[in-house]
Design an enzyme around this catalytic site. Structure first.
Site: not given
Ligand code: NAD
Length: 398
Positions: A253, A258, A281, A283
């Protein structure tokens, strides 16, 4: 107080602010810098989405501006430092689309396991190819969640409800939800997972996080999903693994590059591959997420304007104070040692009785919320405002 909401923000935000006594002006379009300069005087709360850029010059015209609500996830469109320097508090909605991402990922796991993209493409070409080859149920399969934060944990719960076995890996200590099992390393997770789904954040160290080595450690014919950040995956390595058949399918996604605008060409080495789902994108892009964002950010704006709460602010110290019951002072100040003692000394000199106090600092600023027994007198307000460390002082009474 007047709230100006741009970019067709969800009606729930309007309703929420009007119910709390704000006068709301709603506009469908964004505004240019010049239009903002003309429109901001008299506006206490400004709501925007991603198409309105708030520069220092625009903010200078907002002498009445208390807070900005970004009714979206990102805040790059706002000069956050300039806003903080002017004492303007900025909020966003970091978690409102969590469920939307989770539902997309669940749908993709099923679609990939049943190779639906191939089947539907053939049907559209008029080919009836009824076969169970390569199609699987997801029940009993192992889902490996990498990054067990807001999205990862919610995915964990929904996936278990569908009968998947969940394992996860996170660099931070995270509580396992339900029957999910924590893995000690990424390698351990990759060795066991039938589906690997990335949900790590976009910190700089995560660039190129998943490439040739990691794909090689995945189980043969496993599935791969990335709805986190484009830059964490090496798409060329993924292409090779799809073509070789080592990875049976993938859903992406997010992409390292992009397209900027609607309708621009999407260029990627992943185009044209079998059993690879590509989405632009989206999601977090659902009507329900928009509604949730409208409700959430309006609540943050009102909570600040009416009660001085800054929890989850992205640019000033975030203070989580309880609901306003009596009288309250909010004091944003320069973060130097001794300000709290100075605040309390000045209040004591004026006979103000403190019933509770909450402090947070962030970089060069500190914010202290003080609940007091009686409404703040103008003498006490003047005494506190006179401090050389004052950025602003506001008071509220329930
Ligand atoms: N596709 C979309 O439209 C969309 C929408 C919302 C969020 N996102 C993305 O989804 C991802 C997750 O969002 P979230 O709100 O759950 O974030 P979050 O900060 O709550 O969780 C991220 C987790 O990843 C862990 N982490 C970071 N680096 C790591 C690594 N190298 N190895 C293992 N664990 C690691 C952190 O400790 C944390 O627990 C983000 O990158 C965000 O930008 C995408």
């Amino acid at each position: 107080m007047k709230a100006l909401l741009l970019e067709n923000i969800h009606p729930l935000a309007v309703e929420s602010l009007e119910r709390r006594g704000f006068e709301v002006e709603l506009r469908t379009a964004s505004m240019s810098e010049d239009e903002l300069v003309a429109a901001l005087p008299g506006v206490a709360l400004l709501g925007i989405r991603s198409n309105t850029t708030l520069t220092a010059r625009a903010l200078d015209s907002g002498s009445d501006l208390l807070a900005i609500g970004c009714f979206c996830i990102g805040t790059n469109q706002v000069d956050l430092i300039a806003a903080a320097d002017r004492g303007i508090v900025v909020f966003n909605a970091p978690y409102s689309n969590t469920r939307s991402v989770v539902e997309l990922v669940i749908g993709e796991i099923i679609a990939l396991a049943r190779r639906l993209t191939e089947k539907t493409a053939k049907m559209h070409q008029g080919v009836w190819d009824k076969s169970a080859n390569g199609s699987h149920e997801i029940r009993g399969r192992t889902l490996g969640i990498v990054g067990y934060g807001n999205i990862g944990t919610q995915l964990s719960n929904v996936a278990e409800a569908l009968g998947l076995r969940v394992i996860f890996f996170d660099t931070a200590d995270r509580l396992a939800h339900g029957n999910a099992q924590r893995m000690n390393s990424l390698d351990d997770l990759l060795a066991e997972a039938d589906v690997v789904s990335l949900h790590i954040d976009g910190r700089p160290g995560n660039a190129g996080f998943f490439g040739t080595e990691e794909f090689a450690k995945m189980k043969p014919r496993a599935l791969f999903i990335n709805a986190a950040r484009g830059m964490v995956v090496d798409d060329v390595a993924l292409r090779e693994n799809i073509l070789s058949g080592h990875i049976a399918g993938a859903a992406l996604d997010v992409f390292p590059v992009e397209p900027k605008a609607q309708g621009d060409e999407f260029e990627s080495v992943l185009r044209g591959l079998d059993n690879v789902i590509l989405t632009p994108h989206v999601g977090g892009s659902t009507q329900e997420a928009q509604e949730e964002i409208g409700w959430f950010v309006a609540g943050k704006l009102a909570g600040f304007a009416l009660e001085g709460r800054t929890e989850l602010s992205v640019n000033v110290p975030a203070v989580q104070a309880p609901q306003l019951a009596g009288s309250r002072i909010g004091y944003l100040h320069i973060n130097v040692p001794g300000v709290l003692a100075e605040v309390n000394a000045r209040l004591a000199e004026q006979g103000v009785n403190v019933s509770a106090q909450y402090l947070a600092t962030r970089g060069e600023q500190g914010y202290v919320v003080t609940d007091i027994a009686e409404p703040l007198s103008s003498a006490a307000e003047s005494a506190l405002s006179a401090s050389p460390h004052t950025i602003w002082l506001r008071s509220w009474s329930a």
